[in-house]
Design a protein around this motif. Structure first.
Motif, PDB file in Angstrom:
ATOM      1  N   ALA A 183       0.815  -1.212   0.000  1.00  0.00           N
ATOM      2  CA  ALA A 183       0.000   0.000   0.000  1.00  0.00           C
ATOM      3  C   ALA A 183       0.853   1.269   0.000  1.00  0.00           C
ATOM      4  O   ALA A 183       0.331   2.357   0.149  1.00  0.00           O
ATOM      5  N   THR A 184       2.176   1.122  -0.132  1.00  0.00           N
ATOM      6  CA  THR A 184       3.028   2.310  -0.119  1.00  0.00           C
ATOM      7  C   THR A 184       2.926   3.097  -1.420  1.00  0.00           C
ATOM      8  O   THR A 184       3.321   4.249  -1.477  1.00  0.00           O
ATOM      9  N   GLN A 185       2.418   2.462  -2.471  1.00  0.00           N
ATOM     10  CA  GLN A 185       2.217   3.152  -3.738  1.00  0.00           C
ATOM     11  C   GLN A 185       0.717   3.240  -4.015  1.00  0.00           C
ATOM     12  O   GLN A 185       0.144   2.323  -4.583  1.00  0.00           O
ATOM     13  N   PRO A 186       0.062   4.280  -3.580  1.00  0.00           N
ATOM     14  CA  PRO A 186      -1.385   4.383  -3.798  1.00  0.00           C
ATOM     15  C   PRO A 186      -1.709   4.598  -5.264  1.00  0.00           C
ATOM     16  O   PRO A 186      -0.908   5.126  -6.033  1.00  0.00           O
ATOM     17  N   VAL A 187      -2.889   4.162  -5.638  1.00  0.00           N
ATOM     18  CA  VAL A 187      -3.388   4.385  -6.992  1.00  0.00           C
ATOM     19  C   VAL A 187      -4.068   5.741  -7.028  1.00  0.00           C
ATOM     20  O   VAL A 187      -4.876   6.071  -6.149  1.00  0.00           O
ATOM     21  N   PRO A 207     -10.912   7.433  -3.658  1.00  0.00           N
ATOM     22  CA  PRO A 207     -11.305   7.917  -2.330  1.00  0.00           C
ATOM     23  C   PRO A 207     -10.916   6.895  -1.273  1.00  0.00           C
ATOM     24  O   PRO A 207     -10.404   5.813  -1.592  1.00  0.00           O
ATOM     25  N   GLU A 208     -11.159   7.200  -0.021  1.00  0.00           N
ATOM     26  CA  GLU A 208     -10.944   6.223   1.039  1.00  0.00           C
ATOM     27  C   GLU A 208     -11.933   5.074   0.847  1.00  0.00           C
ATOM     28  O   GLU A 208     -13.131   5.286   0.666  1.00  0.00           O
ATOM     29  N   LEU A 209     -11.431   3.844   0.892  1.00  0.00           N
ATOM     30  CA  LEU A 209     -12.242   2.668   0.570  1.00  0.00           C
ATOM     31  C   LEU A 209     -12.605   1.895   1.834  1.00  0.00           C
ATOM     32  O   LEU A 209     -11.848   1.860   2.805  1.00  0.00           O
ATOM     33  N   LEU A 215     -12.610  -6.940   0.979  1.00  0.00           N
ATOM     34  CA  LEU A 215     -12.548  -6.864   2.437  1.00  0.00           C
ATOM     35  C   LEU A 215     -13.887  -7.131   3.120  1.00  0.00           C
ATOM     36  O   LEU A 215     -13.956  -7.210   4.329  1.00  0.00           O
ATOM     37  N   GLY A 216     -14.942  -7.205   2.390  1.00  0.00           N
ATOM     38  CA  GLY A 216     -16.260  -7.310   3.012  1.00  0.00           C
ATOM     39  C   GLY A 216     -16.948  -5.949   3.067  1.00  0.00           C
ATOM     40  O   GLY A 216     -17.135  -5.339   2.026  1.00  0.00           O
ATOM     41  N   PRO A 217     -17.345  -5.424   4.218  1.00  0.00           N
ATOM     42  CA  PRO A 217     -17.035  -5.897   5.561  1.00  0.00           C
ATOM     43  C   PRO A 217     -17.907  -7.048   6.038  1.00  0.00           C
ATOM     44  O   PRO A 217     -17.761  -7.518   7.158  1.00  0.00           O
ATOM     45  N   GLU A 219     -17.868   0.988  -4.707  1.00  0.00           N
ATOM     46  CA  GLU A 219     -16.430   1.187  -4.824  1.00  0.00           C
ATOM     47  C   GLU A 219     -15.788   0.415  -5.975  1.00  0.00           C
ATOM     48  O   GLU A 219     -14.772   0.858  -6.538  1.00  0.00           O
ATOM     49  N   LEU A 220     -16.354  -0.729  -6.345  1.00  0.00           N
ATOM     50  CA  LEU A 220     -15.725  -1.552  -7.386  1.00  0.00           C
ATOM     51  C   LEU A 220     -15.502  -0.778  -8.689  1.00  0.00           C
ATOM     52  O   LEU A 220     -14.374  -0.786  -9.218  1.00  0.00           O
ATOM     53  N   PRO A 221     -16.513  -0.103  -9.249  1.00  0.00           N
ATOM     54  CA  PRO A 221     -16.252   0.632 -10.493  1.00  0.00           C
ATOM     55  C   PRO A 221     -15.299   1.806 -10.306  1.00  0.00           C
ATOM     56  O   PRO A 221     -14.560   2.157 -11.230  1.00  0.00           O
TER      57      PRO A 221
END
Length: 285
Positions: A6-10, A14-16, A33-35, A48-50
């Motif tokens: 996760a050190t290289q964000p896309v 937004p926050e997922l 991740l679920g929740p 969030e998927l799209p």
């Protein structure tokens, strides 16, 4: 199983809540991740998927994507209790055009979310461990390559809950495993283990455990990423031209079908049985 880097964000995300995304060189990794339990797919996932796959498509650093689950399972599929709110108007008595139109829009939204995987120009490798049920199968059929660990199990289970599968499995599986296998799986709702999934072509390879699976998926993604990126993207788009029109027409048809015919006493019975943890009794009503 180690988490994605996760050190290289896309860029552009937004926050997922339901997905974790990391980038390791040219290979992105997306983890469910679920929740909900078993990475069940609730409202956050469908929103969030799209967003995630649009961002991966747009990020020039990304050349391939690994898509996998967190914990022991890929996904239990649709989070039915969490999603019932969008179905309630359709199931409440004699639904007229308004509720049916709203439901049709909801089905199309879920379809578009899964189709964002297929539309992403970067090749997507699905790495499946444990259960992959219903919506999970919809998701992996939109990927380019599917790999599994020996404990993986697959089920197109919608028929068991009085629903015609409507988010992509029925439209995409035919070109992957052939019509005979699709009809058997979709009409019975049976479970398929990893060995049979490999025999029928649902997955390309089966590995002994989850860690080996993920390592091999990353290796394959890196192998793809070593090739000229625009040629890889062009190859994926040309291959998609063989089936994309048929898939699009099938998705439109099933959305209209379920908007017209989904409400039934059998569906109400399936939901009640699910909540009461008992076997349903279907009567064709």
């Amino acid at each position: 199983m180690s988490a994605p880097d996760a050190t290289q964000p896309v860029a552009g995300l937004p926050e997922l809540v339901s997905l974790q995304v990391g980038l390791d060189g040219p290979v992105a990794e997306v983890r469910l991740l679920g929740p909900g339990k078993g990475n069940a797919m609730g409202p956050d996932f469908w929103r969030e998927l799209p967003q995630v796959f649009a961002a991966l498509d747009a990020d020039p650093r990304v050349r391939a994507v690994v898509l996998t689950g967190s914990g022991k399972h890929f996904s239990y599929g649709l989070d039915l209790p969490a999603m019932m709110g969008s179905w309630a108007p359709l199931l409440a008595g004699d639904a007229l055009a308004g509720p049916r139109t709203e439901f049709h829009g909801e089905v199309r939204r879920l379809q578009d979310a899964v189709s964002s995987i297929a539309a992403c120009r970067k090749p997507v490798i699905a790495a499946v461990s444990g259960w992959c049920i219903g919506g999970g199968v919809d998701v992996i059929t939109a990927a380019d390559v599917r790999l599994a660990s020996a404990d993986a199990k697959f089920s197109v289970r919608e028929v068991k809950v009085a629903i015609v599968a409507d988010i992509g499995s029925l439209q995409r599986l035919g070109s992957i495993i052939g019509e005979g296998h699709v009809r058997e799986l979709a009409l019975t709702g049976k479970d398929v283990d990893a060995a049979r999934a490999e025999r029928i072509g649902l997955v390309n390879e089966v590995y002994p455990d989850q860690d080996t699976l993920l390592a091999k998926a990353r290796e394959l993604a890196a192998e793809i990423a070593d090739n000229p990126p625009l040629v890889v993207q062009g190859t994926k788009q040309v291959l998609a031209a063989n089936t994309e029109r048929q898939v699009a027409e099938g998705l439109r048809y099933v959305a209209a079908w379920n908007s017209a015919f989904l409400p039934s006493k059998d569906l109400q019975e399936a939901i009640q049985a699910f909540l009461e943890r008992r076997a349903p009794e279907f009567k064709g009503e």
